[in-house]
Write a protein that holds these residues in place. Sequence first.
Motif, PDB file in Angstrom:
ATOM      1  N   GLY A 102       0.786  -1.232   0.000  1.00 40.54           N
ATOM      2  CA  GLY A 102       0.000   0.000   0.000  1.00 40.54           C
ATOM      3  C   GLY A 102       0.815   1.277   0.000  1.00 40.54           C
ATOM      4  N   ILE A 103       2.142   1.173  -0.022  1.00 45.41           N
ATOM      5  CA  ILE A 103       3.010   2.352  -0.002  1.00 45.41           C
ATOM      6  C   ILE A 103       3.399   2.729  -1.429  1.00 45.41           C
ATOM      7  CG2 ILE A 103       5.315   3.221   0.654  1.00 45.41           C
ATOM      8  CD1 ILE A 103       3.373   3.137   3.009  1.00 45.41           C
ATOM      9  N   VAL A 104       3.314   4.016  -1.722  1.00 45.69           N
ATOM     10  CA  VAL A 104       3.758   4.563  -3.000  1.00 45.69           C
ATOM     11  C   VAL A 104       4.817   5.610  -2.686  1.00 45.69           C
ATOM     12  CG1 VAL A 104       3.061   5.896  -5.038  1.00 45.69           C
ATOM     13  CG2 VAL A 104       1.505   4.184  -4.067  1.00 45.69           C
ATOM     14  N   LEU A 105       5.955   5.527  -3.366  1.00 45.34           N
ATOM     15  CA  LEU A 105       7.043   6.480  -3.162  1.00 45.34           C
ATOM     16  C   LEU A 105       6.907   7.624  -4.154  1.00 45.34           C
ATOM     17  CD1 LEU A 105       9.643   6.942  -1.492  1.00 45.34           C
ATOM     18  CD2 LEU A 105      10.888   5.908  -3.396  1.00 45.34           C
ATOM     19  N   THR A 106       7.035   8.836  -3.654  1.00 38.18           N
ATOM     20  CA  THR A 106       6.960  10.025  -4.493  1.00 38.18           C
ATOM     21  C   THR A 106       8.011  11.024  -4.016  1.00 38.18           C
ATOM     22  OG1 THR A 106       5.451  11.693  -5.389  1.00 38.18           O
ATOM     23  CG2 THR A 106       5.184  11.145  -3.075  1.00 38.18           C
ATOM     24  N   GLY A 107       8.155  12.101  -4.753  1.00 37.85           N
ATOM     25  CA  GLY A 107       9.077  13.162  -4.369  1.00 37.85           C
ATOM     26  C   GLY A 107       8.337  14.270  -3.633  1.00 37.85           C
ATOM     27  N   TYR A 108       9.109  15.211  -3.137  1.00 35.97           N
ATOM     28  CA  TYR A 108       8.569  16.342  -2.379  1.00 35.97           C
ATOM     29  C   TYR A 108       8.133  17.460  -3.319  1.00 35.97           C
ATOM     30  CZ  TYR A 108       8.541  20.566   0.485  1.00 35.97           C
ATOM     31  OH  TYR A 108       8.183  21.740   1.093  1.00 35.97           O
ATOM     32  N   ILE A 142       9.092  10.793  -0.235  1.00 38.87           N
ATOM     33  CA  ILE A 142       7.825  10.805   0.495  1.00 38.87           C
ATOM     34  C   ILE A 142       7.122   9.471   0.259  1.00 38.87           C
ATOM     35  CG2 ILE A 142       5.626  11.999   0.815  1.00 38.87           C
ATOM     36  CD1 ILE A 142       7.985  13.847   1.345  1.00 38.87           C
ATOM     37  N   ALA A 143       6.795   8.771   1.332  1.00 38.84           N
ATOM     38  CA  ALA A 143       6.055   7.513   1.249  1.00 38.84           C
ATOM     39  C   ALA A 143       4.592   7.804   1.562  1.00 38.84           C
ATOM     40  CB  ALA A 143       6.617   6.505   2.239  1.00 38.84           C
ATOM     41  N   LEU A 144       3.734   7.470   0.624  1.00 40.72           N
ATOM     42  CA  LEU A 144       2.299   7.714   0.782  1.00 40.72           C
ATOM     43  C   LEU A 144       1.562   6.404   1.005  1.00 40.72           C
ATOM     44  CD1 LEU A 144       1.792  10.131  -2.257  1.00 40.72           C
ATOM     45  CD2 LEU A 144       2.068  10.776   0.153  1.00 40.72           C
ATOM     46  N   ASP A 145       0.538   6.466   1.871  1.00 38.02           N
ATOM     47  CA  ASP A 145      -0.408   5.366   1.990  1.00 38.02           C
ATOM     48  C   ASP A 145      -1.801   5.939   1.768  1.00 38.02           C
ATOM     49  OD1 ASP A 145      -1.180   6.585   4.417  1.00 38.02           O
ATOM     50  OD2 ASP A 145      -0.344   5.008   5.680  1.00 38.02           O
ATOM     51  N   ALA A 146      -2.821   5.173   1.990  1.00 39.37           N
ATOM     52  CA  ALA A 146      -4.186   5.613   1.710  1.00 39.37           C
ATOM     53  C   ALA A 146      -4.600   6.818   2.561  1.00 39.37           C
ATOM     54  CB  ALA A 146      -5.167   4.459   1.931  1.00 39.37           C
ATOM     55  N   GLN A 147      -3.909   7.042   3.685  1.00 32.42           N
ATOM     56  CA  GLN A 147      -4.275   8.144   4.579  1.00 32.42           C
ATOM     57  C   GLN A 147      -3.415   9.394   4.395  1.00 32.42           C
ATOM     58  OE1 GLN A 147      -4.963   6.811   8.696  1.00 32.42           O
ATOM     59  NE2 GLN A 147      -4.773   4.738   7.892  1.00 32.42           N
ATOM     60  N   ILE A 156       0.684  11.071   3.985  1.00 35.37           N
ATOM     61  CA  ILE A 156       2.128  10.853   4.120  1.00 35.37           C
ATOM     62  C   ILE A 156       2.403   9.920   5.298  1.00 35.37           C
ATOM     63  CG2 ILE A 156       4.361  11.943   4.563  1.00 35.37           C
ATOM     64  CD1 ILE A 156       3.385  14.384   3.030  1.00 35.37           C
ATOM     65  N   ALA A 157       3.014   8.784   4.980  1.00 37.60           N
ATOM     66  CA  ALA A 157       3.313   7.775   5.997  1.00 37.60           C
ATOM     67  C   ALA A 157       4.771   7.827   6.429  1.00 37.60           C
ATOM     68  CB  ALA A 157       2.985   6.382   5.459  1.00 37.60           C
ATOM     69  N   GLY A 158       5.630   8.420   5.596  1.00 37.91           N
ATOM     70  CA  GLY A 158       7.042   8.502   5.930  1.00 37.91           C
ATOM     71  C   GLY A 158       7.751   9.518   5.064  1.00 37.91           C
ATOM     72  N   VAL A 159       8.852  10.056   5.609  1.00 35.06           N
ATOM     73  CA  VAL A 159       9.661  11.052   4.912  1.00 35.06           C
ATOM     74  C   VAL A 159      11.124  10.728   5.147  1.00 35.06           C
ATOM     75  CG1 VAL A 159      10.338  13.490   4.831  1.00 35.06           C
ATOM     76  CG2 VAL A 159       7.941  12.889   5.207  1.00 35.06           C
ATOM     77  N   VAL A 195      11.590   9.945   9.108  1.00 29.02           N
ATOM     78  CA  VAL A 195      10.479   9.842  10.051  1.00 29.02           C
ATOM     79  C   VAL A 195       9.386   8.968   9.439  1.00 29.02           C
ATOM     80  CG1 VAL A 195       8.757  11.133  11.379  1.00 29.02           C
ATOM     81  CG2 VAL A 195      10.968  12.166  10.912  1.00 29.02           C
ATOM     82  N   VAL A 196       8.838   8.070  10.260  1.00 28.65           N
ATOM     83  CA  VAL A 196       7.713   7.234   9.843  1.00 28.65           C
ATOM     84  C   VAL A 196       6.554   7.514  10.783  1.00 28.65           C
ATOM     85  CG1 VAL A 196       6.898   4.859   9.578  1.00 28.65           C
ATOM     86  CG2 VAL A 196       9.222   5.463   8.890  1.00 28.65           C
ATOM     87  N   HIS A 197       5.383   7.734  10.210  1.00 33.37           N
ATOM     88  CA  HIS A 197       4.173   7.993  11.007  1.00 33.37           C
ATOM     89  C   HIS A 197       3.883   6.776  11.883  1.00 33.37           C
ATOM     90  CE1 HIS A 197       0.063   8.964  12.063  1.00 33.37           C
ATOM     91  NE2 HIS A 197       0.294  10.182  11.613  1.00 33.37           N
ATOM     92  N   PRO A 198       3.418   6.989  13.121  1.00 32.25           N
ATOM     93  CA  PRO A 198       3.122   5.853  14.011  1.00 32.25           C
ATOM     94  C   PRO A 198       2.212   4.801  13.374  1.00 32.25           C
ATOM     95  CG  PRO A 198       3.037   7.892  15.255  1.00 32.25           C
ATOM     96  CD  PRO A 198       3.225   8.277  13.806  1.00 32.25           C
ATOM     97  N   ARG A 199       1.276   5.227  12.521  1.00 29.79           N
ATOM     98  CA  ARG A 199       0.357   4.239  11.913  1.00 29.79           C
ATOM     99  C   ARG A 199       1.087   3.281  10.973  1.00 29.79           C
ATOM    100  NH1 ARG A 199      -0.962   8.853   8.675  1.00 29.79           N
ATOM    101  NH2 ARG A 199      -0.409   8.457   6.495  1.00 29.79           N
TER     102      ARG A 199
END
Length: 152
Positions: A17-23, A69-74, A76-79, A92-96
């Motif tokens: 569910g993670i998609v990598l993108t740029g800033y 930037i790591a995106l999930d359905a909610q 930004i999940a990580g940077v 940094v990774v979001h607690p979720r």
Amino acid sequence: MRRSLTEAVPAITWPQGIVLTGYGPGQAEEVHRLLQLGHSQGGGRVPALDVWQQRFETDPEYDPALCFIALDAQGIAGVCQCWTSAYIKNLVVHPRAQGRGLGRALLLNAFKVFQLRREGYVDLKVLEDNVRARRLYESAGMYVVRREPVPV
């Protein structure tokens, strides 16, 4: 901490569910919020949004291609924010999303990108009492090169 890039970088396994993108500047507020959350848990501090964004986007070592930037359905999940000097400024990774391998995937991705840029090594700083982060970095082949006192 440092890792030599002369050694092979392990294959990257992205969590489902993670998609990598740029800033992009439109993500500044959400990235800033995540950095604040991460620093509140791991130590350190992040300046106010306007100050942080201005410093980040005008830094001589800034390259938007080095902010992963790591995106999930909610959202930004990580940077993983890196500088052109083969330096990881923030990871940094979001607690979720913690505990699923996202931090390791972002770290290995940074190693791979710097390796492709023909860098010899990559560095970062981490507070000594941030045991969780240090374990991640050590498991990815990083080692301590210098200890510095933390200003109080």
